[in-house]
Design an enzyme around this catalytic site. Structure first.
Site, mmCIF file in Angstrom:
data_model
loop_
_atom_site.group_PDB
_atom_site.id
_atom_site.type_symbol
_atom_site.label_atom_id
_atom_site.label_comp_id
_atom_site.label_asym_id
_atom_site.label_seq_id
_atom_site.Cartn_x
_atom_site.Cartn_y
_atom_site.Cartn_z
ATOM 1 N N TYR A 1 4.798 7.539 -10.552
ATOM 2 C CA TYR A 1 3.541 6.810 -10.740
ATOM 3 C C TYR A 1 2.700 7.408 -11.861
ATOM 4 O O TYR A 1 1.979 6.692 -12.551
ATOM 5 C CB TYR A 1 2.708 6.845 -9.450
ATOM 6 C CG TYR A 1 2.909 5.653 -8.550
ATOM 7 C CD1 TYR A 1 4.160 5.354 -8.037
ATOM 8 C CD2 TYR A 1 1.829 4.845 -8.198
ATOM 9 C CE1 TYR A 1 4.336 4.274 -7.183
ATOM 10 C CE2 TYR A 1 1.998 3.764 -7.353
ATOM 11 C CZ TYR A 1 3.244 3.481 -6.859
ATOM 12 O OH TYR A 1 3.405 2.413 -6.023
ATOM 13 N N LYS B 1 15.951 11.409 -2.202
ATOM 14 C CA LYS B 1 17.151 10.820 -2.812
ATOM 15 C C LYS B 1 17.860 11.974 -3.514
ATOM 16 O O LYS B 1 18.172 11.914 -4.710
ATOM 17 C CB LYS B 1 16.746 9.682 -3.768
ATOM 18 C CG LYS B 1 17.901 8.836 -4.283
ATOM 19 C CD LYS B 1 18.580 7.979 -3.226
ATOM 20 C CE LYS B 1 19.825 7.319 -3.788
ATOM 21 N NZ LYS B 1 20.639 6.630 -2.755
ATOM 22 N N ASP C 1 17.496 5.242 1.118
ATOM 23 C CA ASP C 1 18.163 3.977 1.457
ATOM 24 C C ASP C 1 18.479 3.933 2.954
ATOM 25 O O ASP C 1 18.264 2.925 3.631
ATOM 26 C CB ASP C 1 19.423 3.757 0.598
ATOM 27 C CG ASP C 1 20.336 4.966 0.525
ATOM 28 O OD1 ASP C 1 19.941 6.070 0.969
ATOM 29 O OD2 ASP C 1 21.464 4.821 0.020
ATOM 30 N N ASP D 1 5.428 4.255 -1.062
ATOM 31 C CA ASP D 1 4.860 2.923 -1.300
ATOM 32 C C ASP D 1 5.727 1.868 -0.627
ATOM 33 O O ASP D 1 5.243 0.992 0.100
ATOM 34 C CB ASP D 1 4.792 2.670 -2.812
ATOM 35 C CG ASP D 1 4.276 1.288 -3.148
ATOM 36 O OD1 ASP D 1 3.293 0.859 -2.525
ATOM 37 O OD2 ASP D 1 4.872 0.621 -4.026
ATOM 38 N N ASP E 1 5.122 -0.150 3.417
ATOM 39 C CA ASP E 1 5.039 -1.604 3.614
ATOM 40 C C ASP E 1 6.065 -2.058 4.650
ATOM 41 O O ASP E 1 5.782 -2.898 5.501
ATOM 42 C CB ASP E 1 5.298 -2.357 2.304
ATOM 43 C CG ASP E 1 4.021 -2.709 1.561
ATOM 44 O OD1 ASP E 1 3.008 -2.001 1.771
ATOM 45 O OD2 ASP E 1 4.017 -3.676 0.775
HETATM 46 C C1 IPM Z 1 -0.455 0.697 -2.309
HETATM 47 C C2 IPM Z 1 -0.406 -0.312 -3.417
HETATM 48 C C3 IPM Z 1 -0.683 0.404 -4.731
HETATM 49 C C4 IPM Z 1 0.427 1.400 -4.943
HETATM 50 C C5 IPM Z 1 -0.870 -0.502 -5.955
HETATM 51 C C6 IPM Z 1 -1.943 -1.536 -5.723
HETATM 52 C C7 IPM Z 1 -1.172 0.282 -7.196
HETATM 53 O O1 IPM Z 1 0.801 -0.986 -3.422
HETATM 54 O O2 IPM Z 1 -1.508 1.338 -2.125
HETATM 55 O O3 IPM Z 1 0.560 0.864 -1.625
HETATM 56 O O4 IPM Z 1 1.482 1.059 -5.503
HETATM 57 O O5 IPM Z 1 0.241 2.547 -4.555
HETATM 58 MG MG MG Z 2 2.052 -0.513 -1.780
#
Ligand code: IPM
Ligand code: MG
Length: 363
Positions: free
Chosen positions: A135, A190, A222, A246, A250
């Protein structure tokens, strides 16, 4: 106690308003100051993270953040896109430790896309390193490819990197969090392919020796993605780098049925923190009054616990959220047959009512 309130874009304003309402009924003395961030800040001040907003965030004990982003900004040069605001806050405030709990509330078990028995009682804590990795790694950019089969062709590149201290400090955060839970940490890497993540694994293992009471295991990313949908309850604390975190956070969030329920905290070394829902700005439903404010309300609870040293107030919010779910109130994202569909404001009001009712009963 000073709180910087940064609602941002899309549903950000609506959900943050509900969290602010909840904070205001706790009988605590806060100073709250609101500022623009994200796309709305770009429109008004020409930058997604204006100087004044950054200054306010730095001065505050905590930042209550809504969400940023809208398709209409996708064509802007990268530095002006709304996402740069959140990345800039993370970098400038040194918010390296990101806590993303994935908790499956009893009443919402059926909302998950997985079988109820796989997710019932789920309680995972993903700890994502937030200021390193690909990042922020330099160099990055576009150039003519210097070598390889396509030498001379246009290419783009990013740099994945971690220093020892960055890995050590996030590992300590994870082991200490595990001590307060079931004393298990899974470090996701990884290492079979990436130098950065072999180093990650080595350093996490070293730090782990200082926590003999915590069981550490390692998993490739993975496989972790697969295990999260196969047997999610096998996880407790998961620690990983910025990019894997990240993605996996999710995935883990969705196991619980609704990302609209999940708060998050991003902390620096002095416990200053930024608190935001795990979901985004959802421009498709913005302004309709139907967004779920609970993730933001629960983020405010995390803020009280981690940055403002008010664990009791945090408990009150969390228990009020459980109460409104038990009452059968649901925003559209978590609604199902037999429950009552409510809007953003009504949900916030119900949480406020659950808090104040308890106060009255007690006194
Ligand atoms: C998160 C989001 C952010 C990230 C984006 C909006 C930059 O997806 O906080 O998970 O990738 O960290
Ligand atoms: Mg995110």
């Amino acid at each position: 106690m000073k709180i910087a309130v940064l609602p941002g874009d899309g549903i950000g304003t609506e959900i943050v308003a509900e969290a602010v309402k909840v904070l205001q009924v706790l009988d605590l003395q806060f100073e709250m100051e609101t500022a623009d961030v994200g796309g709305v800040a770009y429109d008004r001040h020409g930058h997604p993270l204006p100087e004044a907003t950054l200054k306010l965030a730095k001065e505050a004990d905590a930042v209550l953040f809504g969400a940023v982003g809208d398709w209409k900004y996708d064509k802007l040069e990268r530095q002006f896109r709304p996402e740069q605001a959140i990345l800039g806050l993370r970098r400038n405030l040194g918010l390296f430790a990101n806590f993303r709990p994935a908790i499956c509330y009893e009443q919402l078990t059926h909302a998950s896309s997985l079988k109820p028995e796989l997710v019932s009682g789920l309680d995972i804590l993903i700890i994502r390193e937030l200021t390193g990795d690909i990042y922020f790694g330099q160099p990055r950019g576009r150039r003519a490819s210097p070598d390889g089969a396509f030498a001379g062709a246009e290419e783009a590149f990013d740099t994945m990197r971690y220093t020892r201290p960055e890995i050590e400090r996030i590992a300590h955060v994870a082991f200490q969090a595990a001590r307060k839970r079931s004393k298990r940490v899974t470090s996701v890497d990884k290492a079979n392919v990436l130098e950065t993540f072999q180093f990650w694994k080595d350093v996490v293992t070293e730090v782990g020796q200082q926590y003999p009471d915590v069981k550490l295991d390692h998993m490739y990313v993975d496989n972790a993605a697969m295990q999260l949908v196969k047997q999610p309850k096998a996880f407790d604390v998961v620690v990983t780098g910025n990019m894997f975190g990240d993605i996996l956070s999710d995935e883990a969030a969705m196991l619980t049925g609704s990302i609209g329920m999940l708060p998050s905290a991003s902390l620096n070394a002095s416990s200053q923190g930024l608190y935001e829902p795990s979901h985004g700005s959802a421009p498709d439903i913005a302004g309709k009054g139907i967004a779920n404010p609970l993730a933001t309300i629960l983020s405010a609870a995390m803020m009280l616990r981690f940055s403002l040293n008010q664990p009791h107030a945090a408990d009150r919010i969390e228990s009020a959220v459980k109460d409104v779910l038990a009452q059968g109130l649901r925003t559209a994202d978590i609604w199902s047959e037999g429950t009552r569909k409510v809007g953003t404001r009504e949900m916030g009001d119900a949480v406020v009512a659950a808090i104040t009712k308890k106060t009255i009963t007690k006194s």
